[in-house]
Design a protein around this motif. Structure first.
Motif, PDB file in Angstrom:
ATOM      1  N   THR A   7       0.882  -1.244  -0.030  1.00 54.88           N
ATOM      2  CA  THR A   7      -0.270  -0.021  -0.190  1.00 54.88           C
ATOM      3  C   THR A   7       1.055   1.225  -0.031  1.00 54.88           C
ATOM      4  OG1 THR A   7      -1.784  -1.398   1.302  1.00 54.88           O
ATOM      5  CG2 THR A   7      -1.914   1.166   1.254  1.00 54.88           C
ATOM      6  N   THR A   9       4.079   1.639  -1.073  1.00 48.31           N
ATOM      7  CA  THR A   9       4.583   1.482  -2.376  1.00 48.31           C
ATOM      8  C   THR A   9       3.762   2.068  -3.409  1.00 48.31           C
ATOM      9  OG1 THR A   9       6.064  -0.196  -2.012  1.00 48.31           O
ATOM     10  CG2 THR A   9       5.855   0.327  -4.191  1.00 48.31           C
ATOM     11  N   THR A  10       2.334   1.539  -3.422  1.00 40.69           N
ATOM     12  CA  THR A  10       1.214   1.837  -4.413  1.00 40.69           C
ATOM     13  C   THR A  10       1.111   3.563  -4.373  1.00 40.69           C
ATOM     14  OG1 THR A  10       0.347   0.041  -4.436  1.00 40.69           O
ATOM     15  CG2 THR A  10      -0.942   1.553  -5.230  1.00 40.69           C
ATOM     16  N   LYS A  14       1.621   6.624  -7.004  1.00 46.54           N
ATOM     17  CA  LYS A  14       0.607   7.269  -7.320  1.00 46.54           C
ATOM     18  C   LYS A  14       0.852   8.720  -7.233  1.00 46.54           C
ATOM     19  CE  LYS A  14      -3.435   4.376  -6.812  1.00 46.54           C
ATOM     20  NZ  LYS A  14      -4.460   4.118  -6.050  1.00 46.54           N
TER      21      LYS A  14
END
Length: 162
Positions: A7, A9-10, A14
Protein backbone atom coordinates in the motif's frame (compact mmCIF):
# COMPACT_ATOMS: atom_id res chain seq x y z
CA UNK A 1 3.00 -6.58 7.01
CA UNK A 2 3.42 -7.33 3.36
CA UNK A 3 0.10 -5.60 2.56
CA UNK A 4 1.22 -2.46 4.37
CA UNK A 5 4.43 -2.17 2.28
CA UNK A 6 2.46 -2.78 -0.92
CA UNK A 7 0.00 0.00 0.00
CA UNK A 8 2.85 2.39 0.81
CA UNK A 9 4.58 1.58 -2.48
CA UNK A 10 1.32 2.04 -4.41
CA UNK A 11 0.75 5.43 -2.76
CA UNK A 12 4.31 6.51 -3.51
CA UNK A 13 3.93 5.52 -7.18
CA UNK A 14 0.59 7.36 -7.40
CA UNK A 15 2.13 10.45 -5.80
CA UNK A 16 5.08 10.39 -8.18
CA UNK A 17 2.80 9.92 -11.21
CA UNK A 18 0.50 12.72 -10.06
CA UNK A 19 3.49 15.05 -9.52
CA UNK A 20 4.98 14.22 -12.92
CA UNK A 21 1.62 14.64 -14.66
CA UNK A 22 0.94 17.98 -12.99
CA UNK A 23 4.46 19.22 -13.81
CA UNK A 24 4.09 18.17 -17.46
CA UNK A 25 0.68 19.84 -17.71
CA UNK A 26 1.95 23.08 -16.20
CA UNK A 27 5.05 22.97 -18.38
CA UNK A 28 3.00 22.61 -21.54
CA UNK A 29 0.86 25.64 -20.73
CA UNK A 30 3.97 27.80 -21.17
CA UNK A 31 4.16 26.73 -24.82
CA UNK A 32 1.12 28.74 -25.88
CA UNK A 33 1.82 32.19 -27.29
CA UNK A 34 -0.05 35.17 -28.61
CA UNK A 35 1.14 36.28 -32.00
CA UNK A 36 1.85 39.92 -32.86
CA UNK A 37 1.32 41.09 -29.28
CA UNK A 38 -2.45 40.74 -29.66
CA UNK A 39 -4.24 41.36 -26.43
CA UNK A 40 -7.62 39.88 -25.58
CA UNK A 41 -10.52 42.33 -25.61
CA UNK A 42 -11.95 42.12 -22.10
CA UNK A 43 -14.24 45.11 -22.66
CA UNK A 44 -16.89 42.88 -24.24
CA UNK A 45 -17.67 40.97 -21.06
CA UNK A 46 -16.01 42.77 -18.14
CA UNK A 47 -16.72 46.22 -16.70
CA UNK A 48 -13.77 48.64 -16.89
CA UNK A 49 -12.81 48.41 -13.21
CA UNK A 50 -12.46 44.60 -13.42
CA UNK A 51 -10.31 44.55 -16.56
CA UNK A 52 -6.63 43.74 -16.07
CA UNK A 53 -4.20 46.63 -16.38
CA UNK A 54 -1.98 46.55 -19.43
CA UNK A 55 1.05 48.81 -19.36
CA UNK A 56 1.51 50.82 -22.54
CA UNK A 57 4.53 49.78 -24.61
CA UNK A 58 6.53 52.45 -26.45
CA UNK A 59 9.62 51.57 -28.47
CA UNK A 60 11.68 53.28 -31.12
CA UNK A 61 12.07 56.79 -32.47
CA UNK A 62 9.14 59.17 -32.18
CA UNK A 63 9.18 61.08 -35.48
CA UNK A 64 6.66 63.82 -36.22
CA UNK A 65 5.55 65.34 -39.52
CA UNK A 66 7.40 68.54 -38.60
CA UNK A 67 10.65 66.59 -38.33
CA UNK A 68 10.08 64.91 -41.72
CA UNK A 69 9.30 68.31 -43.26
CA UNK A 70 12.78 69.53 -42.23
CA UNK A 71 14.51 66.82 -44.29
CA UNK A 72 16.03 67.95 -47.57
CA UNK A 73 18.08 66.32 -50.27
CA UNK A 74 21.79 66.92 -49.86
CA UNK A 75 21.74 67.14 -46.04
CA UNK A 76 24.70 65.59 -44.27
CA UNK A 77 24.52 62.61 -41.93
CA UNK A 78 25.15 64.93 -38.96
CA UNK A 79 22.26 67.21 -39.97
CA UNK A 80 19.86 64.27 -40.24
CA UNK A 81 21.04 62.95 -36.89
CA UNK A 82 20.47 66.42 -35.36
CA UNK A 83 16.88 66.56 -36.68
CA UNK A 84 15.79 62.93 -36.17
CA UNK A 85 18.21 61.55 -33.61
CA UNK A 86 20.08 58.26 -33.89
CA UNK A 87 18.26 55.73 -36.05
CA UNK A 88 16.68 52.68 -34.47
CA UNK A 89 18.19 50.42 -37.13
CA UNK A 90 21.51 50.80 -38.91
CA UNK A 91 22.05 47.87 -41.22
CA UNK A 92 25.69 46.86 -41.61
CA UNK A 93 24.94 45.51 -45.08
CA UNK A 94 23.27 48.78 -46.17
CA UNK A 95 25.29 51.57 -44.54
CA UNK A 96 23.60 54.22 -46.68
CA UNK A 97 20.17 53.42 -45.19
CA UNK A 98 18.84 54.56 -41.82
CA UNK A 99 15.55 53.19 -40.46
CA UNK A 100 13.52 55.06 -37.87
CA UNK A 101 10.86 52.75 -36.45
CA UNK A 102 8.21 53.67 -33.86
CA UNK A 103 5.97 51.13 -32.14
CA UNK A 104 3.26 52.01 -29.63
CA UNK A 105 0.87 49.58 -27.95
CA UNK A 106 -1.50 51.57 -25.73
CA UNK A 107 -3.29 50.26 -22.67
CA UNK A 108 -6.50 50.16 -24.71
CA UNK A 109 -6.80 50.68 -28.42
CA UNK A 110 -5.00 49.91 -31.65
CA UNK A 111 -1.26 49.34 -31.86
CA UNK A 112 0.69 51.77 -34.01
CA UNK A 113 3.70 51.10 -36.19
CA UNK A 114 5.32 53.89 -38.19
CA UNK A 115 8.48 53.85 -40.28
CA UNK A 116 10.77 56.42 -41.83
CA UNK A 117 13.67 55.28 -43.98
CA UNK A 118 16.36 57.75 -45.06
CA UNK A 119 18.68 56.80 -47.92
CA UNK A 120 22.08 58.45 -48.32
CA UNK A 121 24.45 58.75 -51.27
CA UNK A 122 27.86 57.04 -50.95
CA UNK A 123 29.25 60.50 -50.08
CA UNK A 124 27.00 60.67 -46.98
CA UNK A 125 24.32 63.07 -48.28
CA UNK A 126 20.54 62.52 -48.20
CA UNK A 127 19.41 61.03 -51.49
CA UNK A 128 15.71 60.41 -50.65
CA UNK A 129 13.44 59.10 -47.92
CA UNK A 130 10.30 57.00 -47.55
CA UNK A 131 7.84 57.65 -44.77
CA UNK A 132 4.56 56.42 -43.38
CA UNK A 133 2.13 59.22 -42.50
CA UNK A 134 3.43 60.86 -39.32
CA UNK A 135 1.42 62.73 -36.68
CA UNK A 136 2.03 66.36 -35.85
CA UNK A 137 3.75 67.12 -32.57
CA UNK A 138 0.42 67.89 -30.88
CA UNK A 139 -1.14 64.67 -32.23
CA UNK A 140 1.85 62.60 -31.07
CA UNK A 141 1.52 64.04 -27.55
CA UNK A 142 -2.23 63.37 -27.51
CA UNK A 143 -1.69 59.79 -28.75
CA UNK A 144 0.81 59.06 -25.99
CA UNK A 145 -1.40 60.65 -23.33
CA UNK A 146 -4.39 58.71 -24.61
CA UNK A 147 -6.62 61.72 -25.28
CA UNK A 148 -7.04 60.62 -28.91
CA UNK A 149 -7.09 57.07 -30.32
CA UNK A 150 -5.70 57.78 -33.80
CA UNK A 151 -4.57 60.67 -35.95
CA UNK A 152 -5.51 61.91 -39.38
CA UNK A 153 -2.46 62.46 -41.59
CA UNK A 154 -1.89 65.90 -43.06
CA UNK A 155 -2.57 65.68 -46.80
CA UNK A 156 0.17 68.20 -47.58
CA UNK A 157 2.83 66.01 -45.97
CA UNK A 158 5.16 64.39 -48.50
CA UNK A 159 5.35 60.62 -47.98
CA UNK A 160 8.27 60.17 -50.36
CA UNK A 161 10.86 62.62 -51.58
CA UNK A 162 13.23 62.07 -54.46
Amino acid sequence: MCTHNLTETTMQVKTILFTLGTTALLGLTGCSTQSNLDRPDYSRYLPGFLQPYRAPVTQGNLVTSEMVAQLAQGMSVAQVQYILGLPMLRDQFHPTRWDYVYFYLPTRGEKQLRRLTVFFTPEGRVDYWESDPMPTEEQADALILGTIKTFTPDSSEPAKAQ
